[in-house]
Design an enzyme around this catalytic site. Structure first.
Site, PDB file in Angstrom:
ATOM      1  N   GLU A   1     -18.668  26.483  59.409  1.00 47.48           N
ATOM      2  CA  GLU A   1     -17.718  25.459  59.831  1.00 47.48           C
ATOM      3  C   GLU A   1     -17.046  24.870  58.599  1.00 47.48           C
ATOM      4  O   GLU A   1     -17.710  24.541  57.616  1.00 47.48           O
ATOM      5  CB  GLU A   1     -18.432  24.347  60.612  1.00 47.48           C
ATOM      6  CG  GLU A   1     -17.481  23.262  61.097  1.00 47.48           C
ATOM      7  CD  GLU A   1     -18.188  22.155  61.849  1.00 47.48           C
ATOM      8  OE1 GLU A   1     -17.516  21.436  62.585  1.00 47.48           O
ATOM      9  OE2 GLU A   1     -19.436  22.002  61.698  1.00 47.48           O
TER      10      GLU A   1
ATOM     11  N   HIS B   1     -31.873  24.743  49.627  1.00 46.36           N
ATOM     12  CA  HIS B   1     -31.065  25.876  50.064  1.00 46.36           C
ATOM     13  C   HIS B   1     -31.303  26.173  51.541  1.00 46.36           C
ATOM     14  O   HIS B   1     -32.262  25.696  52.124  1.00 46.36           O
ATOM     15  CB  HIS B   1     -31.352  27.129  49.219  1.00 46.36           C
ATOM     16  CG  HIS B   1     -32.755  27.655  49.349  1.00 46.36           C
ATOM     17  ND1 HIS B   1     -33.726  27.387  48.433  1.00 46.36           N
ATOM     18  CD2 HIS B   1     -33.335  28.430  50.293  1.00 46.36           C
ATOM     19  CE1 HIS B   1     -34.854  27.978  48.791  1.00 46.36           C
ATOM     20  NE2 HIS B   1     -34.641  28.620  49.926  1.00 46.36           N
TER      21      HIS B   1
ATOM     22  N   HIS C   1     -24.703  26.884  62.534  1.00 46.74           N
ATOM     23  CA  HIS C   1     -23.715  27.221  61.521  1.00 46.74           C
ATOM     24  C   HIS C   1     -24.044  26.537  60.211  1.00 46.74           C
ATOM     25  O   HIS C   1     -24.884  25.641  60.156  1.00 46.74           O
ATOM     26  CB  HIS C   1     -22.300  26.804  61.975  1.00 46.74           C
ATOM     27  CG  HIS C   1     -22.160  25.345  62.220  1.00 46.74           C
ATOM     28  ND1 HIS C   1     -22.345  24.785  63.466  1.00 46.74           N
ATOM     29  CD2 HIS C   1     -21.884  24.308  61.400  1.00 46.74           C
ATOM     30  CE1 HIS C   1     -22.167  23.476  63.397  1.00 46.74           C
ATOM     31  NE2 HIS C   1     -21.900  23.151  62.140  1.00 46.74           N
TER      32      HIS C   1
ATOM     33  N   GLU D   1     -29.309  30.961  50.170  1.00 49.70           N
ATOM     34  CA  GLU D   1     -30.131  32.095  49.742  1.00 49.70           C
ATOM     35  C   GLU D   1     -29.840  33.262  50.675  1.00 49.70           C
ATOM     36  O   GLU D   1     -30.068  33.171  51.885  1.00 49.70           O
ATOM     37  CB  GLU D   1     -31.618  31.736  49.818  1.00 49.70           C
ATOM     38  CG  GLU D   1     -32.547  32.913  49.541  1.00 49.70           C
ATOM     39  CD  GLU D   1     -34.003  32.588  49.813  1.00 49.70           C
ATOM     40  OE1 GLU D   1     -34.738  33.524  50.185  1.00 49.70           O
ATOM     41  OE2 GLU D   1     -34.408  31.407  49.688  1.00 49.70           O
TER      42      GLU D   1
ATOM     43  N   ARG E   1     -30.736  35.973  56.418  1.00 47.68           N
ATOM     44  CA  ARG E   1     -31.009  37.390  56.169  1.00 47.68           C
ATOM     45  C   ARG E   1     -29.717  38.170  56.364  1.00 47.68           C
ATOM     46  O   ARG E   1     -28.997  37.940  57.337  1.00 47.68           O
ATOM     47  CB  ARG E   1     -32.087  37.890  57.113  1.00 47.68           C
ATOM     48  CG  ARG E   1     -33.432  37.295  56.816  1.00 47.68           C
ATOM     49  CD  ARG E   1     -34.504  37.799  57.792  1.00 47.68           C
ATOM     50  NE  ARG E   1     -35.793  37.262  57.427  1.00 47.68           N
ATOM     51  CZ  ARG E   1     -36.276  36.099  57.861  1.00 47.68           C
ATOM     52  NH1 ARG E   1     -35.566  35.364  58.698  1.00 47.68           N
ATOM     53  NH2 ARG E   1     -37.458  35.680  57.474  1.00 47.68           N
TER      54      ARG E   1
ATOM     55  N   ASN F   1     -33.639  42.450  53.031  1.00 44.98           N
ATOM     56  CA  ASN F   1     -34.811  43.310  53.165  1.00 44.98           C
ATOM     57  C   ASN F   1     -34.301  44.746  53.165  1.00 44.98           C
ATOM     58  O   ASN F   1     -33.508  45.125  54.025  1.00 44.98           O
ATOM     59  CB  ASN F   1     -35.574  42.987  54.450  1.00 44.98           C
ATOM     60  CG  ASN F   1     -36.176  41.601  54.388  1.00 44.98           C
ATOM     61  OD1 ASN F   1     -37.021  41.327  53.563  1.00 44.98           O
ATOM     62  ND2 ASN F   1     -35.699  40.711  55.244  1.00 44.98           N
TER      63      ASN F   1
END
Length: 127
Positions: free
Chosen positions: A122, A5, A74, A56, A9, A60
């Site tokens: 992209e 993965h 990207h 993922e 964030r 937070n």
């Protein structure tokens, strides 16, 4: 070995999940809250994690936004028709930042879209 993965964030997890599922057509594969650490992880993708790489989304709880910096480039997605995919993304409320067309100095058809946090994605048309 294989790529499992890519983690990014995000400032608003629900907004990001909506983009990746409703605009790009991925699905939420799993989601887990970690109250003691004050964060949530959500994994999104087109297929099962056992079959291919996924994204993922890390939220937070105490951080509403991030500076993307200049190191990240990207995420790339293969599409059958970049022109039609851009039209569909716009109809779904997504932001196309570079319309579909041949890449500079080449013939591959590409486009770029942006997620709600400003991450570039992209679209590369399959030959």
């Amino acid at each position: 070995m294989r790529i499992l993965h890519t983690m990014i964030r995000v400032g608003d997890l629900d907004r990001s999940i909506k983009f990746y599922t409703e605009v790009l057509g991925m699905r939420v594969l799993r989601r887990q809250d970690y109250p003691e650490g004050k964060f949530t992880l959500a994994f999104v993708g087109f297929g099962e994690e056992s079959e291919g790489a996924v994204i993922e989304l890390t939220h937070n709880w105490d951080t509403p936004s991030y500076e993307l910096g200049n190191g990240f480039g990207h995420i790339a997605l293969a599409v059958d028709d970049a022109y039609a995919t851009c039209d569909l993304i716009k109809k779904r409320g997504g932001k196309v930042t570079r319309e579909a067309g041949p890449m500079k100095h080449g013939t591959t058809v590409i486009a770029f879209v942006e997620d709600p946090d400003g991450y570039k994605i992209e679209l590369i048309e399959r030959k």
